[in-house]
Write an enzyme that holds these catalytic residues in place. Structure first.
Site, PDB file in Angstrom:
ATOM      1  N   VAL A 292      41.142  35.914  34.067  1.00 26.37           N
ATOM      2  CA  VAL A 292      41.461  35.960  35.493  1.00 26.37           C
ATOM      3  C   VAL A 292      40.247  36.410  36.302  1.00 26.37           C
ATOM      4  O   VAL A 292      39.715  37.496  36.098  1.00 26.37           O
ATOM      5  CB  VAL A 292      42.648  36.901  35.766  1.00 26.37           C
ATOM      6  CG1 VAL A 292      43.087  36.783  37.225  1.00 26.37           C
ATOM      7  CG2 VAL A 292      43.812  36.577  34.837  1.00 26.37           C
ATOM      8  N   SER A 293      39.822  35.563  37.209  1.00 25.52           N
ATOM      9  CA  SER A 293      38.621  35.816  38.002  1.00 25.52           C
ATOM     10  C   SER A 293      38.968  36.108  39.457  1.00 25.52           C
ATOM     11  O   SER A 293      39.907  35.524  40.003  1.00 25.52           O
ATOM     12  CB  SER A 293      37.700  34.587  37.944  1.00 25.52           C
ATOM     13  OG  SER A 293      36.639  34.702  38.866  1.00 25.52           O
ATOM     14  N   PRO A 294      38.182  36.967  40.118  1.00 22.77           N
ATOM     15  CA  PRO A 294      38.355  37.188  41.554  1.00 22.77           C
ATOM     16  C   PRO A 294      37.557  36.199  42.394  1.00 22.77           C
ATOM     17  O   PRO A 294      37.647  36.233  43.626  1.00 22.77           O
ATOM     18  CB  PRO A 294      37.791  38.600  41.740  1.00 22.77           C
ATOM     19  CG  PRO A 294      36.650  38.644  40.764  1.00 22.77           C
ATOM     20  CD  PRO A 294      37.119  37.832  39.558  1.00 22.77           C
TER      21      PRO A 294
END
Length: 714
Positions: A292-294
């Site tokens: 999960v990336s911002p």
């Protein structure tokens, strides 16, 4: 063995250099019996864990050239002590660190037991979790894989982190008061994306159809208030990497979750409050953020074209494919503000609307589980008879990095070959994979056989598994980075079992907790060997083993039985050297002294809102003294009585402190203050404080301070 580690570290340094690149007892009788199962005693504490702001490799991206060169805002440990009506207690700590290493947890428990005795705070009831910021100093693990780019084990940094966690818990212990908890859940969008959708898509279609997105959008907030309804703390859980700050950053930062905590604590304590002083404490805990990336604008090539979907490359090169955050042109500081601000705003909304009463006992189970040969049975074995975990190994795609930060060498995600001589050589001299290891880890092509190193593997192989229940809130402490689907499966496993004794359980993943063992991808994600699969250390059945063992812990809570304590891990103390040379001496120019001005502020033209004030001092190496619970800088305002009041320090967002070694051998300290819209007109000054090592033959340090000229803000 120590000689061999010294040899390997020395070899790595050579290759990189040529371009391969309170000590007193505290009474434990501090609780009273409460009348019902929704009444608790809760205490909170916060403490500084900021490490060396100069010359130290940063933990997370494993980039040899990413060295600390200052501080944006300080990193902290936030601790919560919970006690139920029967006197059962548990501790949750969220730290602004990349992860919690095994050595940190063991040292923290040892220190707590020296203060409180052997039974109050133990491995069983203390949960330590890292936010996973990639902008903190490395070198706080003695396991070799996590220390190569850090040049080994930096004990001073390790001690600062451990001491800060202990002091936060001591503060929480001393501040317990009758309290209650409310909780609320909701969805936060536009703040995270899946960085390995190709791997996620390999999961079963019927399973993917159960969810609205390929990342978890759910946020859970715990509101903590006194018996009069006055809130004094909050904990939020939301899965997203703290990689808004990319691998070109050299400033210590709590990244998006640290900024979210900063925003909430400023909001609750008042804008004039200084960071880390309370009384309101807000933790933004990490969850299953593995894939999960911002960086919500997603990966693109530098020429603006899309990256290859399977391999995340541009023209066959990983270093050309970067994911950008929502900031203007991907600006990492603005992106941190946006993603951190989104988490704060959603958490505050849920906090203000929290209506679900938390009630029930505090319970906990913990076991140490050797994880290199776990027999995984149905229903957790993905239909494979004789499934087991393996001795640890890293695959080729591990070295390729991710779209949040591509690797230093040209490895390609999802590719099983490389011609890079550096990693081929390092992998070859550590250990050759046996046929059994190769078969066990298949289809992972083994790059570094970290678990086969004798007598001490390069990664931990005994995992601390822990469940803590705070009423119906169930914290599952995982020692690594679970991907989105892995976290969903584990939550479902625990919920199905623990729901037999706890009504409507709220099962939450507390990520990067108690030790670190890399990633945990699903069996299906493992097959395509992107970064997360290649970094799933114990092979394709790693997730199944975790589901099976956490199911056993959950069942012991249901049955009211004790968990097997398991096998305590090896003592790592003293096994890993440190190759970063110490600070020999600090010097200042011939006609100047430490703290003198190199470049002053403007004294003639007033500054305005949104302008940046800059002053440069002759200073010293920031490694000399980390200024724990203090500050390398202040922004002071002149009051009507002629006294100065500090309004900002190096824990604030609006300031940045840069350290640089001048070509002539002295340190330059640059302080930037970007004037925020809430700043009052008036007269200000900026100070810098530090410690200098003036004598190369003595460890004595000399305090110094520099003060800018006065300047005006209009």
């Amino acid at each position: 063995m120590k000689r061999s580690i010294v040899f390997i570290y020395s070899l790595v340094i050579l290759l990189l250099s040529v371009g391969f690149i309170d000590a007193f007892k505290i009474s434990i009788e501090n609780h009273i019996k409460l009348s019902d199962d929704s009444s608790y005693q809760i205490g909170t504490g916060i403490y500084d864990i900021t490490g060396p702001g100069a010359e130290t490799n940063m933990m997370g991206y494993a980039m040899p050239g990413q060295i600390t060169g200052g501080i944006h805002f300080r990193q902290r440990a936030r601790a919560f002590v919970f006690i139920d009506s029967e006197g059962n207690r548990a501790v949750y700590v969220s730290t602004d660190s990349c992860m919690i290493f095994q050595e940190v947890k063991i040292q923290v428990i040892q220190d707590l037991q020296e203060i409180f005795g052997p039974t109050l705070y133990t491995h069983d009831n203390v949960l330590l979790s890292g936010t996973h910021t990639h902008s903190g100093p490395a070198g706080f693990s003695e396991y070799a894989l996590y220390g190569i780019t850090a040049l080994g084990f930096y004990k001073k940094n390790f001690d600062t982190i451990c001491d800060g966690i202990v002091q936060a818990i001591v503060k929480a212990h001393k501040s317990v008061q009758p309290a209650r908890m409310l909780t609320q859940q909701g969805e936060l969008w536009n703040s995270n994306i899946n960085r390995s959708p190709y791997a996620y898509d390999n999961n079963p279609e019927e399973e993917k159809a159960m969810y609205d997105a390929n990342v978890d959008k759910n946020m859970t907030v715990i509101r903590i208030e006194d018996m009069s309804g006055n809130p004094f703390a909050a904990i939020s859980f939301f899965g997203v990497h703290c990689t808004s700050m990319n691998n070109t950053n050299h400033l210590i930062s709590g990244d998006n979750k640290g900024y979210a905590s900063y925003l909430w604590e400023k909001h609750a304590n008042g804008q004039s409050s200084l960071p880390g002083t309370g009384p309101f404490i807000a933790a933004f805990g990490q969850s299953n953020e593995g894939d999960v990336s911002p960086n919500t604008r997603g990966p693109t090539c530098r020429d603006g074209k899309p990256c290859d979907y399977k391999t995340s490359t541009c023209n066959g090169k990983v270093e050309e494919c970067w994911a950008l955050g929502p900031g203007t042109d991907g600006d990492m500081f603005e992106s941190t503000q946006i993603i951190g601000g989104n988490q704060f705003n959603k958490a505050l909304e849920l906090f203000n609307n929290a209506t679900i009463q938390v009630s029930g006992k505090i319970q906990y189970r913990h076991t140490w589980k050797p994880f290199t040969n776990v027999s995984v049975e149905a229903p957790y074995n993905s239909g494979v008879e004789g499934a087991t975990t393996c001795r640890g190994a890293m695959g080729y795609s591990f070295a390729g990095g991710t779209t949040d930060g591509p690797g230093a060498f040209n490895f390609i995600q999802g590719d099983n070959s490389t011609t890079n001589p550096f990693w081929n050589f390092i992998g070859g001299i550590i250990a050759k994979p046996t046929p059994q290891q190769t078969a066990c880890q298949a289809p992972k092509p083994i790059l570094i056989d970290v678990g086969m190193v004798e007598p001490i593997p390069w990664v931990p192989d005994v995992m601390p598994l822990q469940i803590i229940t705070l009423g119906q809130i169930v914290l599952v402490a995982v020692p690594g980075e679970f991907t989105t689907m892995s976290g969903r499966r584990l939550r479902n496993t625990v919920r199905e079992i623990i729901g037999q004794s706890i009504e409507n359980p709220i099962v939450l993943i507390a990520g990067l907790a108690n030790t670190y063992s890399g990633y945990i991808a699903t069996f299906e994600e493992f097959q395509v060997q992107r970064y997360e699969g290649a970094s799933t250390v114990f092979g394709p059945h790693t997730l199944g083993a975790y589901q099976q063992e956490f199911a056993n812990l959950a069942q012991s809570i249901v049955d009211g039985s004790q968990a097997d304590p398991g096998t305590f891990p090896r003592n790592m103390s003293g096994h890993t050297p440190f190759f970063l040379p110490p600070v020999i001496v600090d010097v200042a120019p011939k006609f100047d002294d430490f703290g003198d001005i190199y470049t002053d502020v403007s004294t003639t033209t007033p500054y305005s809102i949104n302008q940046t004030v800059t002053v440069i001092f002759y200073g010293a190496n920031l490694r000399n003294n980390f200024m724990t619970e203090s500050s390398f800088l202040t922004v002071d305002q002149l009051q009507s009585n002629g006294q100065w009041t500090t309004i900002l320090n190096d824990g604030d967002w609006d300031t940045k402190l840069y350290w640089k070694m001048h070509d002539l051998g002295f340190s330059l300290i640059t302080v930037d203050w970007t004037i925020s819209p809430i700043t009052q007109p008036g007269t200000y000054r900026i100070t810098h404080s530090g410690y200098a090592k003036k004598n190369p033959f003595s460890d004595n340090l000399t305090f110094y301070q520099g003060i800018s000229s006065n300047f005006n803000v209009q």
